[in-house]
Design a protein around this motif. Sequence first.
Motif, PDB file in Angstrom:
ATOM      1  N   MET A   1      34.595  35.237  49.470  1.00 50.43           N
ATOM      2  CA  MET A   1      33.789  34.555  48.461  1.00 50.43           C
ATOM      3  C   MET A   1      34.241  34.935  47.045  1.00 50.43           C
ATOM      4  O   MET A   1      34.241  34.100  46.137  1.00 50.43           O
ATOM      5  CB  MET A   1      32.314  34.881  48.664  1.00 50.43           C
ATOM      6  N   GLY A   2      34.647  36.186  46.857  1.00 49.53           N
ATOM      7  CA  GLY A   2      35.172  36.610  45.566  1.00 49.53           C
ATOM      8  C   GLY A   2      36.462  35.883  45.215  1.00 49.53           C
ATOM      9  O   GLY A   2      36.688  35.518  44.053  1.00 49.53           O
ATOM     10  N   MET A   3      37.314  35.672  46.209  1.00 49.52           N
ATOM     11  CA  MET A   3      38.540  34.903  45.970  1.00 49.52           C
ATOM     12  C   MET A   3      38.204  33.467  45.582  1.00 49.52           C
ATOM     13  O   MET A   3      38.857  32.880  44.724  1.00 49.52           O
ATOM     14  CB  MET A   3      39.432  34.934  47.216  1.00 49.52           C
ATOM     15  N   GLY A   4      37.182  32.899  46.206  1.00 53.92           N
ATOM     16  CA  GLY A   4      36.750  31.552  45.841  1.00 53.92           C
ATOM     17  C   GLY A   4      36.261  31.490  44.407  1.00 53.92           C
ATOM     18  O   GLY A   4      36.589  30.566  43.658  1.00 53.92           O
ATOM     19  N   GLY A   5      35.494  32.504  44.008  1.00 55.36           N
ATOM     20  CA  GLY A   5      35.032  32.564  42.621  1.00 55.36           C
ATOM     21  C   GLY A   5      36.191  32.715  41.654  1.00 55.36           C
ATOM     22  O   GLY A   5      36.187  32.124  40.562  1.00 55.36           O
ATOM     23  N   PHE A   6      37.208  33.490  42.038  1.00 59.81           N
ATOM     24  CA  PHE A   6      38.393  33.638  41.202  1.00 59.81           C
ATOM     25  C   PHE A   6      39.092  32.306  41.001  1.00 59.81           C
ATOM     26  O   PHE A   6      39.518  31.978  39.896  1.00 59.81           O
ATOM     27  CB  PHE A   6      39.351  34.661  41.834  1.00 59.81           C
TER      28      PHE A   6
ATOM     29  N   ILE B   1      37.782  29.319  41.143  1.00 53.15           N
ATOM     30  CA  ILE B   1      36.961  28.464  40.281  1.00 53.15           C
ATOM     31  C   ILE B   1      37.109  28.896  38.820  1.00 53.15           C
ATOM     32  O   ILE B   1      37.222  28.053  37.926  1.00 53.15           O
ATOM     33  CB  ILE B   1      35.492  28.482  40.753  1.00 53.15           C
ATOM     34  N   LEU B   2      37.146  30.193  38.562  1.00 56.51           N
ATOM     35  CA  LEU B   2      37.387  30.692  37.209  1.00 56.51           C
ATOM     36  C   LEU B   2      38.772  30.266  36.716  1.00 56.51           C
ATOM     37  O   LEU B   2      38.931  29.844  35.566  1.00 56.51           O
ATOM     38  CB  LEU B   2      37.257  32.214  37.185  1.00 56.51           C
ATOM     39  N   LEU B   3      39.759  30.317  37.584  1.00 57.96           N
ATOM     40  CA  LEU B   3      41.106  29.866  37.245  1.00 57.96           C
ATOM     41  C   LEU B   3      41.120  28.385  36.905  1.00 57.96           C
ATOM     42  O   LEU B   3      41.814  27.955  35.973  1.00 57.96           O
ATOM     43  CB  LEU B   3      42.046  30.161  38.417  1.00 57.96           C
ATOM     44  N   ALA B   4      40.334  27.590  37.620  1.00 58.70           N
ATOM     45  CA  ALA B   4      40.253  26.154  37.338  1.00 58.70           C
ATOM     46  C   ALA B   4      39.672  25.901  35.954  1.00 58.70           C
ATOM     47  O   ALA B   4      40.153  25.040  35.216  1.00 58.70           O
ATOM     48  CB  ALA B   4      39.401  25.455  38.403  1.00 58.70           C
ATOM     49  N   ILE B   5      38.652  26.654  35.583  1.00 60.95           N
ATOM     50  CA  ILE B   5      38.059  26.491  34.249  1.00 60.95           C
ATOM     51  C   ILE B   5      39.086  26.826  33.175  1.00 60.95           C
ATOM     52  O   ILE B   5      39.206  26.114  32.171  1.00 60.95           O
ATOM     53  CB  ILE B   5      36.798  27.364  34.125  1.00 60.95           C
ATOM     54  N   ILE B   6      39.862  27.881  33.406  1.00 62.71           N
ATOM     55  CA  ILE B   6      40.920  28.238  32.461  1.00 62.71           C
ATOM     56  C   ILE B   6      41.945  27.125  32.362  1.00 62.71           C
ATOM     57  O   ILE B   6      42.399  26.775  31.268  1.00 62.71           O
ATOM     58  CB  ILE B   6      41.570  29.573  32.863  1.00 62.71           C
ATOM     59  N   PHE B   7      42.336  26.526  33.492  1.00 55.72           N
ATOM     60  CA  PHE B   7      43.300  25.422  33.483  1.00 55.72           C
ATOM     61  C   PHE B   7      42.772  24.230  32.698  1.00 55.72           C
ATOM     62  O   PHE B   7      43.509  23.607  31.938  1.00 55.72           O
ATOM     63  CB  PHE B   7      43.645  24.976  34.900  1.00 55.72           C
TER      64      PHE B   7
ATOM     65  N   SER C   1      42.383  24.102  42.314  1.00 53.29           N
ATOM     66  CA  SER C   1      41.734  25.418  42.302  1.00 53.29           C
ATOM     67  C   SER C   1      40.246  25.306  42.586  1.00 53.29           C
ATOM     68  O   SER C   1      39.673  26.157  43.280  1.00 53.29           O
ATOM     69  CB  SER C   1      41.948  26.100  40.952  1.00 53.29           C
ATOM     70  N   ILE C   2      39.590  24.271  42.059  1.00 47.80           N
ATOM     71  CA  ILE C   2      38.156  24.087  42.344  1.00 47.80           C
ATOM     72  C   ILE C   2      37.934  23.815  43.828  1.00 47.80           C
ATOM     73  O   ILE C   2      37.049  24.408  44.452  1.00 47.80           O
ATOM     74  CB  ILE C   2      37.571  22.943  41.488  1.00 47.80           C
ATOM     75  N   ILE C   3      38.740  22.943  44.392  1.00 42.25           N
ATOM     76  CA  ILE C   3      38.590  22.627  45.819  1.00 42.25           C
ATOM     77  C   ILE C   3      38.818  23.873  46.665  1.00 42.25           C
ATOM     78  O   ILE C   3      38.035  24.186  47.574  1.00 42.25           O
ATOM     79  CB  ILE C   3      39.548  21.490  46.214  1.00 42.25           C
ATOM     80  N   LEU C   4      39.880  24.610  46.365  1.00 42.08           N
ATOM     81  CA  LEU C   4      40.177  25.823  47.115  1.00 42.08           C
ATOM     82  C   LEU C   4      39.072  26.860  46.945  1.00 42.08           C
ATOM     83  O   LEU C   4      38.661  27.514  47.912  1.00 42.08           O
ATOM     84  CB  LEU C   4      41.518  26.391  46.662  1.00 42.08           C
ATOM     85  N   GLY C   5      38.551  27.004  45.732  1.00 46.07           N
ATOM     86  CA  GLY C   5      37.478  27.960  45.486  1.00 46.07           C
ATOM     87  C   GLY C   5      36.208  27.619  46.230  1.00 46.07           C
ATOM     88  O   GLY C   5      35.571  28.493  46.830  1.00 46.07           O
ATOM     89  N   VAL C   6      35.834  26.349  46.222  1.00 44.81           N
ATOM     90  CA  VAL C   6      34.612  25.933  46.927  1.00 44.81           C
ATOM     91  C   VAL C   6      34.772  26.140  48.432  1.00 44.81           C
ATOM     92  O   VAL C   6      33.853  26.621  49.106  1.00 44.81           O
ATOM     93  CB  VAL C   6      34.265  24.466  46.581  1.00 44.81           C
TER      94      VAL C   6
END
Length: 83
Positions: free
Chosen positions: A10-15, A17-23, A67-72
């Motif tokens: 779950m932490g990797m998923g959150g990472f 999603i954070l990466l997607a926001i940065i992108f 990244s969002i899809i992978l995070g979710v």
Amino acid sequence: MSPIDSFIVMGMGGFFILLAIIFFLWARREERGLNYGLSRRRDLREFLTRWPHRSEPGALRVGGWISIILGVVLIILGGVFLL
């Protein structure tokens, strides 16, 4: 799977999603900088016709969606393993 492993997934998923926001923020900054730079030029052919095509802002957005899809998926998978 232990609860710690589920939290790690779950932490990797959150990472991601954070990466997607940065992108997304990076793509918006690149696009604004490009448009501002082109609008300041006397020859506006590149600005008006969008030729040559610059794919960097679009590529960053695609990376953000991936990244969002992978995070979710990782957050859902971690939640399923936690149960």
